[in-house]
Design an enzyme around this catalytic site. Structure first.
Site, PDB file in Angstrom:
ATOM      1  N   GLN A  32      32.979  32.238  82.239  1.00  0.00           N
ATOM      2  CA  GLN A  32      33.204  32.451  83.666  1.00  0.00           C
ATOM      3  C   GLN A  32      33.171  31.143  84.460  1.00  0.00           C
ATOM      4  O   GLN A  32      32.729  30.104  83.968  1.00  0.00           O
ATOM      5  CB  GLN A  32      32.157  33.415  84.222  1.00  0.00           C
ATOM      6  CG  GLN A  32      32.346  34.850  83.749  1.00  0.00           C
ATOM      7  CD  GLN A  32      31.479  35.829  84.522  1.00  0.00           C
ATOM      8  OE1 GLN A  32      30.429  36.234  84.067  1.00  0.00           O
ATOM      9  NE2 GLN A  32      31.933  36.211  85.701  1.00  0.00           N
ATOM     10  N   HIS A  33      33.659  31.249  85.681  1.00  0.00           N
ATOM     11  CA  HIS A  33      33.496  30.253  86.748  1.00  0.00           C
ATOM     12  C   HIS A  33      34.374  29.007  86.652  1.00  0.00           C
ATOM     13  O   HIS A  33      34.564  28.331  87.649  1.00  0.00           O
ATOM     14  CB  HIS A  33      32.043  29.768  86.864  1.00  0.00           C
ATOM     15  CG  HIS A  33      31.012  30.837  86.852  1.00  0.00           C
ATOM     16  ND1 HIS A  33      31.104  31.975  87.623  1.00  0.00           N
ATOM     17  CD2 HIS A  33      29.860  30.953  86.144  1.00  0.00           C
ATOM     18  CE1 HIS A  33      30.053  32.730  87.398  1.00  0.00           C
ATOM     19  NE2 HIS A  33      29.281  32.143  86.502  1.00  0.00           N
ATOM     20  N   ASP A  77      32.958  36.878  80.088  1.00  0.00           N
ATOM     21  CA  ASP A  77      32.357  37.025  78.761  1.00  0.00           C
ATOM     22  C   ASP A  77      31.200  38.016  78.720  1.00  0.00           C
ATOM     23  O   ASP A  77      31.111  38.838  77.794  1.00  0.00           O
ATOM     24  CB  ASP A  77      31.929  35.659  78.214  1.00  0.00           C
ATOM     25  CG  ASP A  77      31.096  34.832  79.186  1.00  0.00           C
ATOM     26  OD1 ASP A  77      30.779  35.317  80.289  1.00  0.00           O
ATOM     27  OD2 ASP A  77      30.757  33.685  78.829  1.00  0.00           O
TER      28      ASP A  77
END
Length: 528
Positions: free
Chosen positions: A75-76, A268
């Site tokens: 992520q991110h 995830d």
């Protein structure tokens, strides 16, 4: 002779590697798998992820018999694309902390409570919105070229659908309108609401100083004949920046040029929850590159301290999550310090006793995200001539890592989430010392599933859901159920930390590692 396409595939594009599983959708049985490494570092050229995906698919025997695929990813991470679909700079990963000051600036401008009300999170350096502010402030030339912003799984899905930069051989060209994402990953940007299921475009503008809009999904409208956006060829991009279209939990993203159905993908941790078949009452503790604590729920999450992120799940619900930067690599550090293998570290830790005879590790080797202490460092406390042994050091490292995660669990439970059992997953869950010491740290039963790629399995389950319209139920095999035993390990740990009262909205100098130093003297050993 044509091949019968009846299988599904799941992809886990993680920080360290790309894993692919090929699954029988009727049973959940894994028929083939493949993997390929990713480059190390906190900023990476996304093309390396695309190359790793191709290698992992090949190692898994290819997709000739695959009917549907979904991609889950770390992520991110910030992937900035220009109007020709070209990556402008290396992607900034979740564990790149240069944007800490940017996150604090956003909190000062918007307010922690306002962020939580609108986006379910308080910005930290990991989140995409903070990275966008850093890009705006530190690389204005690059920022001026941004035409679209994507997350790692968004970009890989886009490439799998046949899109890519003008300079590539991608069959469908650089159509930015074809970018897609899902709510679980979008909710880690700090400009998306898991409650409304929509982007908060005003928060995006606050972060980046430019307007944005959601992609239309069109492959023709607003594009030139080569698929690139219809914009002026000279000068910076002035049109609203394109954000990936947010798909429903099992909505199709389209088909690959070969005709394979593509699911929406997921972050995830949300994919791992799908892979485990987790339900309300289950809390998952994943110990990999990062440590995460998360639980599927229908509750709305509102934590203005910033410890618990109010993410969306991959099934339409919520996934309150706490993340720590210091997880499995704490064990790597123990192995390096003791000049021992991981097996030997586990044996040493098991030869010690709960509390490591008074030795405590505060495990902030890479700063920390929860609590939000990006400049903090790790330290061993309570050292004496009597307790400074390899056995106690090994035990302290395992206990410190798990105590940080236990504080995360407490934060999730304070949001009203109920816990009946824990799932312990991730690479470090295989370590026998981690399993045994967990009994001293946690107070509810712990199920240890069979070691498997649950993120990739969750993506495969989503692919099957997208293909059939029904979410399959696949059995998860357990290798152990661990029952808690009373100890004072966490009390000893908290004598050197104060993680429950960290305020993520305070200035960095007030949340320094010195705030966590209590006594520098030795503590009496705890009794297990």
């Amino acid at each position: 002779m044509s091949v019968d396409r009846r299988l599904v595939a799941g992809v886990d594009s993680s920080t360290q590697s790309c894993k692919v599983v090929i699954v029988d959708p009727s049973t959940g049985g894994i028929l083939r798998s493949g993997s390929a490494p990713h480059p190390v570092g906190t900023e990476v050229d996304p093309e390396a992820w695309w190359t790793a995906l191709q290698k992992a698919i090949s190692e898994a025997g290819g997709f000739a018999d695959v009917a549907a695929v979904s991609i889950s990813g770390q992520q991110h991470g910030l992937i900035a694309l220009d109007r020709h679909g070209q990556v402008i700079r290396d992607a900034l990963l979740w564990n790149d902390l240069r944007s800490d000051g940017a996150a604090r600036a956003l909190i000062a401008e918007i307010g922690a409570d306002e962020f939580v009300d609108r986006a379910g999170v308080v910005p930290v350096a990991s989140f995409t919105g903070a990275k966008l502010r850093w890009l705006r402030d530190h690389e204005p030339d690059n920022a001026s070229r941004v035409a679209a912003v994507a997350l790692p799984h968004d970009w890989l899905t886009w490439r799998l659908l046949g899109h890519g930069p003008s300079s590539s051989s991608a069959l469908r060209g650089p159509d930015l309108e074809a970018l897609v994402t899902d709510a679980s990953d979008a909710s880690g940007t700090a400009y998306f609401s898991a409650v409304t299921g929509r982007y908060d475009l005003d928060l995006f503008r606050a972060a980046f100083g430019a307007p944005a809009r959601e992609a239309t999904g069109s492959t023709t409208t607003g594009s030139t004949t080569d698929g690139s956006p219809a914009t002026d060829e000279l000068g910076p991009t002035t049109a609203p920046i394109v954000l990936p279209r947010v798909l429903a939990p099992h909505e199709s993203a389209g088909h690959t040029p070969e005709g394979i159905l593509v699911g929406p993908g997921a972050g995830d941790n949300a994919a791992a929850a799908l892979g485990l078949g987790a339900a309300p009452g289950d809390v998952i503790i994943s110990i990999g590159t990062s440590g995460t604590v998360f639980s599927p729920t229908r509750l709305e999450i509102n934590d203005s301290s910033g410890m618990v992120a109010g993410f969306a799940s991959a099934d339409g619900g919520r996934l309150p999550l706490v993340a720590t930067l210091n997880a499995a690599r704490v064990l790597d550090s123990a192995a390096a310090l003791l000049r021992a293998s991981h097996t030997d570290v586990a044996a040493l830790a098991l030869a010690s006793s709960p509390g490591a005879n008074g030795l405590t590790l505060v495990p902030y080797f890479e700063g920390e995200r929860t609590p939000n202490l990006p400049s903090a460092t790790a330290r061993l406390e309570g050292m004496t001539l009597a307790n400074s042994t390899p056995e106690n050091v090994a035990r302290a490292f395992v206990e410190g890592m798990l105590c940080g995660l236990a504080d995360g669990l407490d934060a999730v439970l304070r949001q009203g989430v109920k816990v009946q059992r824990l799932f312990l997953i991730g690479g470090a869950a295989r370590n026998p010392a981690v399993r045994e010491v967990a009994r001293d740290i946690f107070t509810v039963p712990i199920d240890v599933p069979e070691q498997a790629e649950y993120v990739a399995i969750g993506a495969a389950r989503q692919a099957a859901w997208t293909l059939t319209g029904t979410s399959p139920r696949w059995q998860v095999e357990l290798v152990a159920t661990l029952h808690p035993r009373p100890s004072q390990v966490r009390q000893q740990y908290h004598s050197y930390t104060n993680t429950n009262v960290i305020d993520a909205t305070r200035p960095a100098h007030e949340n320094s590692d010195n705030d966590h130093r209590r006594s520098s003297g030795a503590q009496a050993p705890v009794e297990g």
